[in-house]
Design an enzyme around this catalytic site. Sequence first.
Site, mmCIF file in Angstrom:
data_model
loop_
_atom_site.group_PDB
_atom_site.id
_atom_site.type_symbol
_atom_site.label_atom_id
_atom_site.label_comp_id
_atom_site.label_asym_id
_atom_site.label_seq_id
_atom_site.Cartn_x
_atom_site.Cartn_y
_atom_site.Cartn_z
ATOM 1 N N ARG A 34 0.850 -1.190 0.000
ATOM 2 C CA ARG A 34 0.000 0.000 0.000
ATOM 3 C C ARG A 34 0.884 1.238 0.000
ATOM 4 O O ARG A 34 1.785 1.345 0.828
ATOM 5 C CB ARG A 34 -0.843 -0.064 1.283
ATOM 6 N N THR A 59 -1.075 7.657 -0.857
ATOM 7 C CA THR A 59 -2.385 7.548 -1.518
ATOM 8 C C THR A 59 -3.245 6.420 -0.938
ATOM 9 O O THR A 59 -4.450 6.365 -1.207
ATOM 10 C CB THR A 59 -2.190 7.255 -3.020
ATOM 11 N N ASP A 72 1.686 -1.415 12.328
ATOM 12 C CA ASP A 72 2.004 -1.991 11.019
ATOM 13 C C ASP A 72 2.362 -3.464 11.201
ATOM 14 O O ASP A 72 3.406 -3.788 11.762
ATOM 15 C CB ASP A 72 3.163 -1.224 10.377
ATOM 16 N N ASP A 102 5.728 -4.677 9.722
ATOM 17 C CA ASP A 102 6.883 -4.206 10.494
ATOM 18 C C ASP A 102 7.007 -4.965 11.819
ATOM 19 O O ASP A 102 8.112 -5.288 12.254
ATOM 20 C CB ASP A 102 6.764 -2.711 10.785
HETATM 21 O O1 LIG Z 1 -6.716 -2.549 3.497
HETATM 22 P P1 LIG Z 1 -5.570 -1.716 3.018
HETATM 23 O O2 LIG Z 1 -5.786 -0.245 3.270
HETATM 24 O O3 LIG Z 1 -5.222 -1.991 1.594
HETATM 25 O O4 LIG Z 1 -4.315 -2.056 3.927
HETATM 26 C C1 LIG Z 1 -4.007 -3.335 4.359
HETATM 27 C C2 LIG Z 1 -2.673 -3.781 3.858
HETATM 28 O O5 LIG Z 1 -1.621 -2.996 4.450
HETATM 29 C C3 LIG Z 1 -0.635 -3.866 4.992
HETATM 30 O O6 LIG Z 1 0.313 -4.222 4.052
HETATM 31 P P2 LIG Z 1 1.508 -3.229 3.635
HETATM 32 O O7 LIG Z 1 1.114 -2.427 2.438
HETATM 33 O O8 LIG Z 1 1.970 -2.488 4.824
HETATM 34 O O9 LIG Z 1 2.624 -4.251 3.144
HETATM 35 P P3 LIG Z 1 3.527 -5.256 4.000
HETATM 36 O O10 LIG Z 1 2.663 -6.434 4.321
HETATM 37 O O11 LIG Z 1 4.630 -5.580 3.083
HETATM 38 O O12 LIG Z 1 3.975 -4.540 5.246
HETATM 39 C C4 LIG Z 1 -1.440 -5.071 5.395
HETATM 40 O O13 LIG Z 1 -0.650 -6.223 5.581
HETATM 41 C C5 LIG Z 1 -2.432 -5.225 4.274
HETATM 42 O O14 LIG Z 1 -1.923 -5.962 3.185
HETATM 43 O O1 LIG Z 2 -3.367 -0.526 10.738
HETATM 44 C C1 LIG Z 2 -2.843 -0.971 9.698
HETATM 45 C C2 LIG Z 2 -3.327 -0.649 8.414
HETATM 46 C C3 LIG Z 2 -2.723 -1.184 7.327
HETATM 47 N N1 LIG Z 2 -1.665 -2.001 7.475
HETATM 48 C C4 LIG Z 2 -1.183 -2.327 8.714
HETATM 49 O O2 LIG Z 2 -0.214 -3.098 8.820
HETATM 50 N N2 LIG Z 2 -1.790 -1.793 9.782
HETATM 51 MG MG LIG Z 3 3.238 -3.030 6.197
#
Ligand SMILES: O=P(O)(O)OC[C@H]1O[C@H](OP(=O)(O)OP(=O)(O)O)[C@H](O)[C@@H]1O
Ligand SMILES: O=c1cc[nH]c(=O)[nH]1
Ligand SMILES: [Mg+2]
Length: 218
Positions: free
Chosen positions: A109, A113, A209, A212
Site C-alpha cells: 500500500r 495515496t 504496522d 513491520d
Molecule cells: O486494506 P488496506 O488499506 O489496503 O491495507 C491493508 C494492507 O496494508 C498492509 O500491508 P503493507 O502495504 O503495509 O505491506 P507489507 O505487508 O509488506 O507490510 C497489510 O498487511 C495489508 O496488506
Molecule cells: O493498521 C494498519 C493498516 C494497514 N496495514 C497495517 O499493517 N496496519
Molecule cells: Mg506493512
Amino acid sequence: MVYGERMQTLAVDHPLVAHKLTTLRDVRTDSPTFRRLTDELVTLLAYEATRDVRVAEATVRTPLVATQGVQLASPKPLVVPILRAGLGMLDGMARLLPTAEVGFLGLVRDEGTLQAQTYATRLPDDLSGRQCYVLDPMLATGGTLAAAIRLLFERGADDVTAICLLAAPEGLKYLEQAFSDISEPVRVVTAAIDSHLNEQGFIMPGLGDAGDRLYGVV
Ligand SMILES: O=P(O)(O)OC[C@H]1O[C@H](OP(=O)(O)OP(=O)(O)O)[C@H](O)[C@@H]1O
Ligand SMILES: O=c1cc[nH]c(=O)[nH]1
Ligand SMILES: [Mg+2]
C-alpha cells in the site's frame, strides 16, 4: 455471522482469541512473540473459516470394520498469503490444511495515496472450481484485499474466504460494495472489527504496522 448482500463477515468471539489478540496489540510485544501469537491466532480463526470447506464421502477401514467418513474434496483448496505480512499467517493455516496448495500475491500500500500496488503474482492460471483462502492480517481500507480477491475471481475461483486478524468497518464496507455484483460468496473471518481508520489509514486501536511488527521496518 453477519450477512451482507453478498459478503459474510464473522468476528470470532472466543476468549482465547481475545486474549491472544490483546497481547498482539501490546506495543511491548516483541517480534518473536508477535510471530508466535499470529501463528496461534490463525489456527483458531482457520477452524472457523474452514467450516464450509468442501469434502467428499470416503470409505475407511478401521481395525474392525469399513465405515463412511469424509475427506477434502478435489480440487484441493488454495491458500494465498498476501506478502509481506500475510506470510506470517501461512504456517498456522497449513497446520490445519496441510494438503492445500499455496499461491502467493505481493501487494504493498502506498503510504500517501493508500492505493495497493501488486508487485508479485504466483498463482495457478486456472482456479475454476477452487475454494481460496486469502491470508492478510490487516483489512484497513480494503483496497489490498479487494485487488487480491478480484484477481482470484478473474482466474475462475468460485468461493473466496479472507482470514484477517483485524478489520476496519470502512474496509468491510468497501469490500461489500466492491463485490456486490458478484454471485460467488466472499467471506471475511477476523479476530475483531475495530473502531475506525485514522487519517494515515491505520486501524484504530489496531496493532500498528503488521508487516513491520512481524519482520521489522523496511
Ligand atoms: O486494506 P488496506 O488499506 O489496503 O491495507 C491493508 C494492507 O496494508 C498492509 O500491508 P503493507 O502495504 O503495509 O505491506 P507489507 O505487508 O509488506 O507490510 C497489510 O498487511 C495489508 O496488506
Ligand atoms: O493498521 C494498519 C493498516 C494497514 N496495514 C497495517 O499493517 N496496519
Ligand atoms: Mg506493512
